[in-house]
Each structure stands twice: as C-alpha cells, then as structure tokens.
Write an enzyme that holds these catalytic residues in place. Structure first.
Site, short mmCIF file in Angstrom:
data_model
loop_
_atom_site.label_atom_id
_atom_site.label_comp_id
_atom_site.label_asym_id
_atom_site.label_seq_id
_atom_site.Cartn_x
_atom_site.Cartn_y
_atom_site.Cartn_z
N GLY A 74 0.71 -1.17 -0.12
CA GLY A 74 0.01 0.00 0.03
C GLY A 74 0.77 1.30 0.00
CB THR A 75 3.85 2.36 1.98
OG1 THR A 75 3.23 2.16 3.05
CG2 THR A 75 4.47 3.55 2.11
CD GLN A 182 -7.30 -0.73 6.37
OE1 GLN A 182 -7.88 -2.09 6.72
NE2 GLN A 182 -5.96 -0.85 6.84
N GLY A 203 -1.45 -6.37 -0.21
CA GLY A 203 -1.72 -7.99 0.19
C GLY A 203 -1.81 -8.41 1.43
CB THR A 240 13.83 -9.91 -10.02
OG1 THR A 240 14.89 -9.68 -10.82
CG2 THR A 240 13.20 -11.28 -10.19
CB CYS A 328 3.25 3.05 10.55
SG CYS A 328 1.93 3.53 9.73
#
Ligand code: PLP
Length: 398
Positions: A74-75, A182, A203, A240, A328
C-alpha cells in the site's frame, strides 16, 4: 479460552495469511524459483504463473489484467500514484486530498509540497469521518492534477462516497486515485463502477502476504515509470518480481468473494456484538464514526478522558491485540490525526481504540475481549479517580 490465549483484533494492521495462500505460494519458495524474465522453460513457467495471478487479481477488482501493476504494498502504491499521477498531468501541479488519509498519502503529498513540486489542498471530514464533498468540489479545479481519497478509513472504518468524489475529480479534468487498501475484501469494490484512474491495494491486509500489493492504472492513463533499470511490469515498476507474493495475490483474489460474503454476515455480527456489549457494559464509551457507513470489521471506541494507549497495554497483557490507530504510528504520543480531523479535542483524540476483525475471528476471541476490556477500563478509572498516573506508559507498544 485459556489465560494465555490471544484475541487478535488488529486485522487492519495486518492479517493472517490464508492457509490456501500459504499452500499456493510455498512451491515458489522451493522448486518453482525461476526468474519470470528468464528465456528458458523454467522461467516461462513462472512467467505464466505471474500472469495467471494478475488475471485473477484484476478480475477480483473489476479491472483488466493489463491494468494491474504489482508493487510491494500500500505505501509504495500510494507513493507511486501520487508522484507519477502528478507527473502525468503536466501543466497542473495541485493535489487535493483529505486530512484523514493514511500517512502513505498525507506524507507523500506533504513531501511533494516541500519539494516545491506540488501545491496541496486538504479537505476536511465531518464529525463522523465523512469527507466534505462540498469542500472537494471547491478545491478540485482546472489546476488540479490529482485527487486522492481513501475508500475506507483504516482507523474508523468509515467508507467514503468514492463514486461522487471520482465524478468531481473527472469533472475538473484531474486524475482520481483511491487508496482501496482497507476496502478490499470488506465491501464490494469495482474499479469500473466509478471514474477511477488509479487504485492502491495491499496483500497483507487481505490474507495474502506482506511486501506485495497492486496498483490499478486505468487503460489510457499514461504514467511515467516508477523505477528504472529493467522492463518488468511493462516498464512501470521494474525489478525482479516478488513471485511468491504475486502468486499469493492471485490465490487470495479467488478467495475474496467468499471472504466478502463472510464479512457482511459473520464478521459484521461479531463486530456488532463486541461494540454493543461494550457500550452496554461500560459507561462513558462512544463509537467513533459510529453513524457513518463503515466496513463491517472495524470499530473504533472512544474512552472519555482515558488514554487509549494505556488501555491497549493493559489488554495486551491478556493477549488482546488491538490498536490506537495506524500500526506505523503505534508508540507515537501524538493523538490520532483522524479523530482530530473529525473535530475531537486532543484529550479525546488520544482515547480511540481500534478493534479490527477478520474472517478468522472467532466468537471465543470476542468473549475474551469482552471479559477483559471492561475490567481494564474500570482499573484505569480507579487509578484516575485516585489521582494516580495511568501507568504503564508507552515503550513496549510496537
Ligand atoms: N493505506 C491504508 C489505508 C492503510 O491502512 C495502509 C496500512 O495500514 C497503507 C495504505 C499502507 O499499506 P502497506 O502496509 O501495505 O504499506
């Protein structure tokens, strides 16, 4: 439930990977380790698996496979959307977002302003955490490159009127980005149901794994590449691929319809029971954003004049895992910026405790929480009445 049991009610911070996901990704940590960019047969097998996962994830959110770019979460998705979305609208340098957004959006917008790259306008929310659409209409103008709003708030669960907001952005000729981290797996979500240009997903919030996410980039939106040094992800996000993580995204996408169904029934019932019984048993509580439309798994409880962080630490001693806001910011003495945006004073804003459930939350976990939360609040109130400090203080909260 034994004395050492755990009630994990912090699913907006992260979720347990689904057993089906773990089973699907394990071969990619053992025998299916080839680089999908390799020309040999071994590589082309993992390439096919990555593309299958892309198709599955795209289908789950109403997108085409070619519109999904895998990221680290997300970030990164929010950073990518804001920075490259801004660059995709040369001649426009204004970003309109909201005061209750996640720091991944708010701090990126602030950084762009500090770098002199953008002018940022923050619109407010009402007392229930609902974005002020009139303020958005006033701010989204011919100078606006991008409007960025979250679909569901991570602290309160309040759902934003995304279709209306996206229409306002489109009307102004701006790109519309939604942080759907969310909302995914909690409410029905279709990126084509509104004029959405960019959407961020993560994820680990939906029972896939940490370190993987996706950015939806609507066909026709041309973003400059996010990273350089390769051609992966159509040159938009080179490097990758995280094949196990991407496979996890694909597998979880197949589980999302069932998860969504359970969210709306079983999870909502457990959340409502927790909320209802707490309000009935403990005086002086309030549900933050309780009158707004909310995702079914989240409740944010306000304890007048008591520090949520101290209650959290008391509950943690009983194995009850919850949060005072974004994971966080745990450990930070700052009051919640979300509750502050809703107009709560800093004393009250330090009093919100978030309980967030998942499809794996059990009745026994809710029983356990209901057994200990009233006692923790009563203990804190006694200490407060006796004029003592609300020890223990922060430090252990991470
Ligand atoms: N956006 C929202 C609304 C979130 O709740 C979070 C995580 O809490 C993020 C973005 C960041 O996601 P990630 O942890 O995948 O970087």
């Amino acid at each position: 439930m034994s004395e050492l049991a755990r009630a994990y009610l912090d699913n907006n911070a992260t979720t347990r990977p689904a057993p089906e996901v773990v089973e699907a990704l394990l071969p990619y940590l053992t025998e299916r380790y080839a680089n999908p960019s390799s020309m040999h047969l071994f590589g082309s097998e993992t390439r096919k698996d990555v593309e299958r996962a892309r198709e599955a994830f795209a289908a789950a959110v109403g997108a085409r496979a070619s519109e999904i770019v895998f990221t680290s979460g997300g970030t990164e998705g929010d950073n990518f959307a804001l920075r490259r979305g801004l660059a995709a609208r040369p001649g426009r340098r204004k970003i309109v977002t909201c005061a209750a957004e996640h720091p991944a959006v708010l701090d990126t917008a602030k950084a762009l302003a500090a770098e002199g790259a953008a002018e940022v306008a923050l619109v407010g929310v009402d007392a229930q955490g609902r974005v002020d659409l009139d303020a958005l209409r006033a701010e989204a103008d011919a100078r606006t490159a991008l409007v960025s709003l979250m679909w569901a708030n991570n602290e309160t669960g309040a759902v934003s009127p995304i279709s209306e907001a996206a229409a306002i952005a489109r009307e102004a000729g701006a790109l519309f980005h939604v942080d759907a981290v969310q909302a995914l797996g909690k409410i029905p979500l279709d990126v084509k149901a509104a004029p959405i240009d960019l959407a961020t997903f993560s994820g680990h919030k939906v029972h896939a794994t940490k370190g993987v996410g996706a950015l939806y980039v609507r066909r026709g939106v041309r973003l400059p590449g996010w990273t350089t040094g390769g051609r992966q992800e159509r040159g938009l996000r080179t490097g990758t691929e995280n094949v196990p993580g991407i496979v996890a995204m694909g597998r979880v996408a197949e589980l999302l319809p069932e998860h969504l169904e359970r969210m709306g029934t079983q999870v909502r019932a457990l959340r409502d029971r927790l909320e209802g019984e707490l309000l009935a048993r403990v005086p002086g509580l309030r549900v933050n954003a309780g009158e707004a439309e909310r995702v079914p798994n989240t409740t944010n409880i306000g304890f007048d004049l008591l520090e949520a962080q101290t209650i959290l630490l008391l509950l943690s001693e009983h194995g009850i895992c919850c949060s005072t806001g974004a994971a966080c910011s745990t450990g930070s003495p700052d009051p919640s910026h979300v509750l502050a945006a809703m107009g709560q004073s800093s004393e009250i804003a330090s009093g919100g405790l978030r309980f967030s459930l998942s499809v794996y939350t059990t009745e026994a976990e809710i029983d356990w929480a209901l057994r200990h939360i009233p006692a923790a609040v009563a203990k804190m109130r006694e200490i407060r009445a006796a004029g003592g400090r609300e020890a223990p203080r922060a430090g252990a909260a991470r």
